[in-house]
Every structure is written in C-alpha cells, then in structure tokens.
Design a protein around this motif. Structure first.
Motif, PDB file in Angstrom:
ATOM      1  N   ARG A  28       0.891  -1.241  -0.004  1.00 18.20           N
ATOM      2  CA  ARG A  28      -0.015  -0.115  -0.098  1.00 18.20           C
ATOM      3  C   ARG A  28       0.789   1.203   0.127  1.00 18.20           C
ATOM      4  NH1 ARG A  28      -5.150   1.031   4.091  1.00 18.20           N
ATOM      5  NH2 ARG A  28      -5.852   2.932   2.971  1.00 18.20           N
ATOM      6  N   ILE A  29       1.074   1.839  -1.133  1.00 16.75           N
ATOM      7  CA  ILE A  29       1.917   3.013  -1.295  1.00 16.75           C
ATOM      8  C   ILE A  29       1.323   4.354  -1.560  1.00 16.75           C
ATOM      9  CG2 ILE A  29       3.815   3.824  -2.701  1.00 16.75           C
ATOM     10  CD1 ILE A  29       4.569   0.727  -3.012  1.00 16.75           C
ATOM     11  N   GLY A  30       1.540   5.263  -1.160  1.00 20.41           N
ATOM     12  CA  GLY A  30       0.700   6.625  -0.964  1.00 20.41           C
ATOM     13  C   GLY A  30       1.285   7.342  -2.515  1.00 20.41           C
ATOM     14  N   PRO A  31       0.350   8.163  -3.097  1.00 22.95           N
ATOM     15  CA  PRO A  31       0.457   8.925  -4.290  1.00 22.95           C
ATOM     16  C   PRO A  31       1.744   9.448  -4.128  1.00 22.95           C
ATOM     17  CG  PRO A  31      -1.153  10.022  -2.903  1.00 22.95           C
ATOM     18  CD  PRO A  31      -0.739   8.867  -2.091  1.00 22.95           C
ATOM     19  N   GLY A  32       2.268   9.658  -5.404  1.00 21.14           N
ATOM     20  CA  GLY A  32       3.828  10.178  -5.694  1.00 21.14           C
ATOM     21  C   GLY A  32       4.955   9.242  -4.934  1.00 21.14           C
ATOM     22  N   LYS A  33       4.478   8.334  -4.158  1.00 20.70           N
ATOM     23  CA  LYS A  33       5.531   7.550  -3.455  1.00 20.70           C
ATOM     24  C   LYS A  33       6.031   6.305  -4.506  1.00 20.70           C
ATOM     25  CE  LYS A  33       5.534  10.083   0.236  1.00 20.70           C
ATOM     26  NZ  LYS A  33       6.540  10.841   0.563  1.00 20.70           N
ATOM     27  N   TYR A  34       7.337   5.655  -4.423  1.00 22.02           N
ATOM     28  CA  TYR A  34       7.711   4.849  -5.370  1.00 22.02           C
ATOM     29  C   TYR A  34       8.714   3.853  -4.437  1.00 22.02           C
ATOM     30  CZ  TYR A  34      11.424   8.002  -4.685  1.00 22.02           C
ATOM     31  OH  TYR A  34      12.446   9.198  -4.547  1.00 22.02           O
ATOM     32  N   LEU A  35       8.664   2.356  -4.911  1.00 21.25           N
ATOM     33  CA  LEU A  35       9.443   1.480  -4.377  1.00 21.25           C
ATOM     34  C   LEU A  35      10.867   1.756  -5.114  1.00 21.25           C
ATOM     35  CD1 LEU A  35       7.754  -1.771  -4.782  1.00 21.25           C
ATOM     36  CD2 LEU A  35       8.258  -0.747  -2.858  1.00 21.25           C
ATOM     37  N   PRO A  36      12.212   1.345  -4.232  1.00 19.37           N
ATOM     38  CA  PRO A  36      13.194   1.434  -4.876  1.00 19.37           C
ATOM     39  C   PRO A  36      13.560   0.863  -6.246  1.00 19.37           C
ATOM     40  CG  PRO A  36      13.490   0.905  -2.615  1.00 19.37           C
ATOM     41  CD  PRO A  36      12.092   0.659  -3.234  1.00 19.37           C
ATOM     42  N   PRO A  37      14.470   1.284  -6.957  1.00 15.56           N
ATOM     43  CA  PRO A  37      14.632   0.430  -8.169  1.00 15.56           C
ATOM     44  C   PRO A  37      15.119  -0.894  -7.922  1.00 15.56           C
ATOM     45  CG  PRO A  37      15.720   2.693  -8.388  1.00 15.56           C
ATOM     46  CD  PRO A  37      15.133   2.497  -7.146  1.00 15.56           C
ATOM     47  N   HIS A  38      14.492  -2.058  -8.804  1.00 17.11           N
ATOM     48  CA  HIS A  38      15.055  -3.439  -8.353  1.00 17.11           C
ATOM     49  C   HIS A  38      14.655  -4.402  -9.523  1.00 17.11           C
ATOM     50  CE1 HIS A  38      10.383  -3.323  -7.684  1.00 17.11           C
ATOM     51  NE2 HIS A  38      10.459  -4.490  -8.079  1.00 17.11           N
ATOM     52  N   THR A  39      15.265  -5.484  -9.404  1.00 18.30           N
ATOM     53  CA  THR A  39      15.102  -6.768 -10.454  1.00 18.30           C
ATOM     54  C   THR A  39      14.583  -7.575  -9.714  1.00 18.30           C
ATOM     55  OG1 THR A  39      15.857  -7.886 -12.199  1.00 18.30           O
ATOM     56  CG2 THR A  39      17.517  -7.332 -10.508  1.00 18.30           C
ATOM     57  N   HIS A  40      14.560  -9.026 -10.328  1.00 19.72           N
ATOM     58  CA  HIS A  40      14.133 -10.202  -9.345  1.00 19.72           C
ATOM     59  C   HIS A  40      14.944 -11.300  -9.539  1.00 19.72           C
ATOM     60  CE1 HIS A  40      11.114  -7.364 -11.167  1.00 19.72           C
ATOM     61  NE2 HIS A  40      10.403  -7.687  -9.846  1.00 19.72           N
ATOM     62  N   THR A  41      15.092 -12.010  -8.359  1.00 15.14           N
ATOM     63  CA  THR A  41      15.909 -13.119  -8.576  1.00 15.14           C
ATOM     64  C   THR A  41      15.094 -14.586  -9.176  1.00 15.14           C
ATOM     65  OG1 THR A  41      15.524 -13.971  -6.114  1.00 15.14           O
ATOM     66  CG2 THR A  41      17.519 -12.615  -6.834  1.00 15.14           C
ATOM     67  N   GLY A  42      13.838 -14.316  -9.229  1.00 14.09           N
ATOM     68  CA  GLY A  42      12.854 -15.222  -9.506  1.00 14.09           C
ATOM     69  C   GLY A  42      11.881 -14.692 -10.435  1.00 14.09           C
ATOM     70  N   THR A  43      10.525 -15.016 -10.224  1.00 13.69           N
ATOM     71  CA  THR A  43       9.285 -14.334 -10.922  1.00 13.69           C
ATOM     72  C   THR A  43       8.439 -13.546  -9.784  1.00 13.69           C
ATOM     73  OG1 THR A  43       9.295 -16.084 -12.642  1.00 13.69           O
ATOM     74  CG2 THR A  43       7.649 -14.625 -12.387  1.00 13.69           C
ATOM     75  N   GLU A  44       8.004 -12.560 -10.357  1.00  9.73           N
ATOM     76  CA  GLU A  44       7.032 -11.780  -9.528  1.00  9.73           C
ATOM     77  C   GLU A  44       5.647 -11.477 -10.145  1.00  9.73           C
ATOM     78  OE1 GLU A  44       6.774  -7.748  -7.099  1.00  9.73           O
ATOM     79  OE2 GLU A  44       8.069  -7.412  -9.003  1.00  9.73           O
ATOM     80  N   LEU A  45       4.529 -11.816  -9.509  1.00  5.52           N
ATOM     81  CA  LEU A  45       3.233 -11.581 -10.063  1.00  5.52           C
ATOM     82  C   LEU A  45       2.675 -10.707  -9.369  1.00  5.52           C
ATOM     83  CD1 LEU A  45       1.820 -15.237 -11.032  1.00  5.52           C
ATOM     84  CD2 LEU A  45       3.442 -13.750 -12.242  1.00  5.52           C
ATOM     85  N   THR A  46       2.092  -9.532 -10.069  1.00  2.00           N
ATOM     86  CA  THR A  46       1.432  -8.391  -9.201  1.00  2.00           C
ATOM     87  C   THR A  46       0.147  -8.056  -9.836  1.00  2.00           C
ATOM     88  OG1 THR A  46       3.621  -7.429  -8.848  1.00  2.00           O
ATOM     89  CG2 THR A  46       1.659  -6.041  -8.310  1.00  2.00           C
ATOM     90  N   GLN A  47      -0.798  -7.936  -8.841  1.00  5.01           N
ATOM     91  CA  GLN A  47      -2.287  -7.629  -9.458  1.00  5.01           C
ATOM     92  C   GLN A  47      -2.890  -6.503  -8.672  1.00  5.01           C
ATOM     93  OE1 GLN A  47      -4.338  -8.957 -11.777  1.00  5.01           O
ATOM     94  NE2 GLN A  47      -5.836  -7.224 -10.919  1.00  5.01           N
ATOM     95  N   ILE A  48      -3.036  -5.500  -9.325  1.00  2.00           N
ATOM     96  CA  ILE A  48      -3.459  -4.230  -8.907  1.00  2.00           C
ATOM     97  C   ILE A  48      -4.989  -4.289  -8.295  1.00  2.00           C
ATOM     98  CG2 ILE A  48      -3.884  -1.779  -9.226  1.00  2.00           C
ATOM     99  CD1 ILE A  48      -1.379  -3.834 -11.154  1.00  2.00           C
ATOM    100  N   ILE A  49      -5.225  -3.839  -6.996  1.00  2.00           N
ATOM    101  CA  ILE A  49      -6.416  -3.840  -6.501  1.00  2.00           C
ATOM    102  C   ILE A  49      -7.073  -2.675  -6.718  1.00  2.00           C
ATOM    103  CG2 ILE A  49      -7.642  -4.394  -4.367  1.00  2.00           C
ATOM    104  CD1 ILE A  49      -5.646  -6.409  -3.522  1.00  2.00           C
ATOM    105  N   TYR A  50      -6.385  -1.438  -6.364  1.00  2.00           N
ATOM    106  CA  TYR A  50      -6.543  -0.052  -6.261  1.00  2.00           C
ATOM    107  C   TYR A  50      -5.633   0.882  -6.666  1.00  2.00           C
ATOM    108  CZ  TYR A  50      -8.809   3.771  -3.596  1.00  2.00           C
ATOM    109  OH  TYR A  50      -9.489   5.010  -3.535  1.00  2.00           O
ATOM    110  N   GLY A  51      -5.931   2.031  -7.444  1.00  2.00           N
ATOM    111  CA  GLY A  51      -4.963   2.825  -7.767  1.00  2.00           C
ATOM    112  C   GLY A  51      -4.062   2.594  -8.912  1.00  2.00           C
ATOM    113  N   ARG A  52      -3.234   3.235  -9.292  1.00  2.00           N
ATOM    114  CA  ARG A  52      -2.452   3.148 -10.422  1.00  2.00           C
ATOM    115  C   ARG A  52      -0.955   3.489 -10.292  1.00  2.00           C
ATOM    116  NH1 ARG A  52      -7.170   5.165 -11.819  1.00  2.00           N
ATOM    117  NH2 ARG A  52      -8.195   4.182 -13.730  1.00  2.00           N
ATOM    118  N   PHE A  53       0.044   2.841 -10.850  1.00  2.00           N
ATOM    119  CA  PHE A  53       1.564   3.175 -10.889  1.00  2.00           C
ATOM    120  C   PHE A  53       2.017   2.786 -12.057  1.00  2.00           C
ATOM    121  CE2 PHE A  53       1.647  -1.678 -10.174  1.00  2.00           C
ATOM    122  CZ  PHE A  53       2.703  -1.876 -11.052  1.00  2.00           C
ATOM    123  N   HIS A  54       3.131   3.605 -12.397  1.00  2.00           N
ATOM    124  CA  HIS A  54       3.999   3.276 -13.788  1.00  2.00           C
ATOM    125  C   HIS A  54       5.397   2.993 -13.453  1.00  2.00           C
ATOM    126  CE1 HIS A  54       5.574   4.296 -17.807  1.00  2.00           C
ATOM    127  NE2 HIS A  54       4.298   4.727 -18.161  1.00  2.00           N
TER     128      HIS A  54
END
Length: 226
Positions: free
Chosen positions: A144-170
């Motif tokens: 749950r991330i607020g407007p204008g906030k962001y996760l640090p840049p990252h990649t993945h050692t495996g697979t990540e599946l993400t489903q958006i429930i609410y809001g938007r990100f780019h």
C-alpha cells in the motif's frame, strides 16, 4: 473473510500471458502464483473465458487418453480421506484483511487467507504479509503505497506476479491500473511509481526475491522477506 459486492467492470489493459493461464488451468502454478492469477480472473471476464476454453481443450485431450489402471481400494481410500477429521495442524480461521479504502475490493481468492495489519515499510509505504492456508510458506504480500511514492529500483531473482487492486502506478514500462496484472522476472529492472491522486494497493507473489539497488534498500527488503 467477509465478501463485498462485485465492482463495476474495469478497463483492464494488462493480462496474464496465455502460457501462464494454461499453467493456472492445469493446476501447475504454485499456491502463491495461483492466488494472484485467481485474483485477476475475478476481475477480468476476458481471461475467465480464456481459462474456460483452455480447460475445455484439456478435458477433450484427457478423453482421448487411454484409461489408467487404479488400485482396487482406490474408492475406499478417497472416501476415508473425506471422512477423516480435520488435521489439527491445519491453519486456523483466517484473520480479517487489513482495512482498505472505499472502493477497494478484497479478493475472493484470498478469503481464506490470513493477513497481518498494515506495517510501516517507508514514508508513505506500508505492507501486509498474506498467509495462504494451503501453503503458509508462499511469499505473498500486499503493498500500500501513497500517491507520488515509489519502491526503490529493483530486479528479481525469480518471478514476481502483481495484481493491482486499487490505484495506479507506472514502472517505466507501462501504466498499470485497477485490475491490471504484471509479471516481472530477472529480465525486468523497474521502479514502480504511484501516480498522483490516489494511493495504490497491490497483491503480489514472489518466487525468489526482489533484488533492490543500493545497500539500504536491500536491507529493508530483507526485513520483510521480499
């Protein structure tokens, strides 16, 4: 968990690939991945139809297979398992989901899961650990991330599946909104940035870890087993 009324149809632009839907239809996905794909299917009539078609094809192929030999006591063994008492070590009643904003729908695919309260992850960022009753070891969580906030840049050692429930990100590749689905792996290096106007809530399952850039970000990621 209490179910909520169905949402209005969403403008979904990002879907699971056909091979992922086939794995879901055939039962080949891990429990965590299956829960995220199932959450998408709740919201997406197009993918529901695709999975139904894949299952119909699979049933036709099974009809063409030669019959398999079974043990003489196969039926008795199945009935005994149905009649046996519940496993005392099985997970207990699920905890209620953490509070969601008005308009956000708790996925039916997670109705039997347990979820922790919202925990601080960083300024304007919170997370919740989701425990699946049939696979407590699965790495599933809510962000749950607020407007204008962001996760640090990252990649993945495996697979990540993400489903958006609410809001938007780019994340530099595309804009993801309510109902959208994303798959990221070691070939993807991104930084999800929540768009202004609303916070964003996602459910994610990770096979492996998120590989954050920078020592501090990696340290935070290790704290929450991401």
């Amino acid at each position: 968990m209490t179910e909520v009324p169905t949402m209005e149809p969403l403008d979904i632009r990002h879907h699971p690939a056909d091979d992922l839907l086939l794995d879901h239809a055939s039962g080949a996905l891990s429990a965590g991945m299956r829960a995220v794909v199932a959450t998408h299917l709740e919201l997406c009539p197009a993918c529901q139809a695709q999975v139904a078609a894949l299952r119909a094809v699979g049933g036709t192929l099974l009809d063409d297979e030669p019959a398999a030999d079974m043990r003489d006591d196969a039926l008795a063994r199945v009935l005994a398992r149905i009649d046996s008492p519940a496993d005392p070590a099985a997970p207990r009643k699920a905890n209620p989901p953490p509070p969601l904003p008005a308009g956000a729908v708790w996925p039916r695919a997670l109705r039997d899961a347990s979820a922790t309260r919202w925990r601080w992850l960083g300024p304007g960022m919170r997370w919740s650990r989701v425990t699946l009753p049939d696979a407590p070891e699965a790495n599933v969580f809510l962000l749950r991330i607020g407007p204008g906030k962001y996760l640090p840049p990252h990649t993945h050692t495996g697979t990540e599946l993400t489903q958006i429930i609410y809001g938007r990100f780019h994340d530099g590749r595309a804009l993801f909104g309510p109902g959208d689905f994303d798959l990221a792996d070691g070939a993807v290096h991104h930084q999800p940035v929540v768009q202004d106007g609303s916070e964003c809530i996602c459910v994610a399952a990770v096979d492996g870890k998120l590989a954050f850039d920078g020592l501090i970000a990696r340290w935070f990621g290790s704290l929450v087993a991401m």
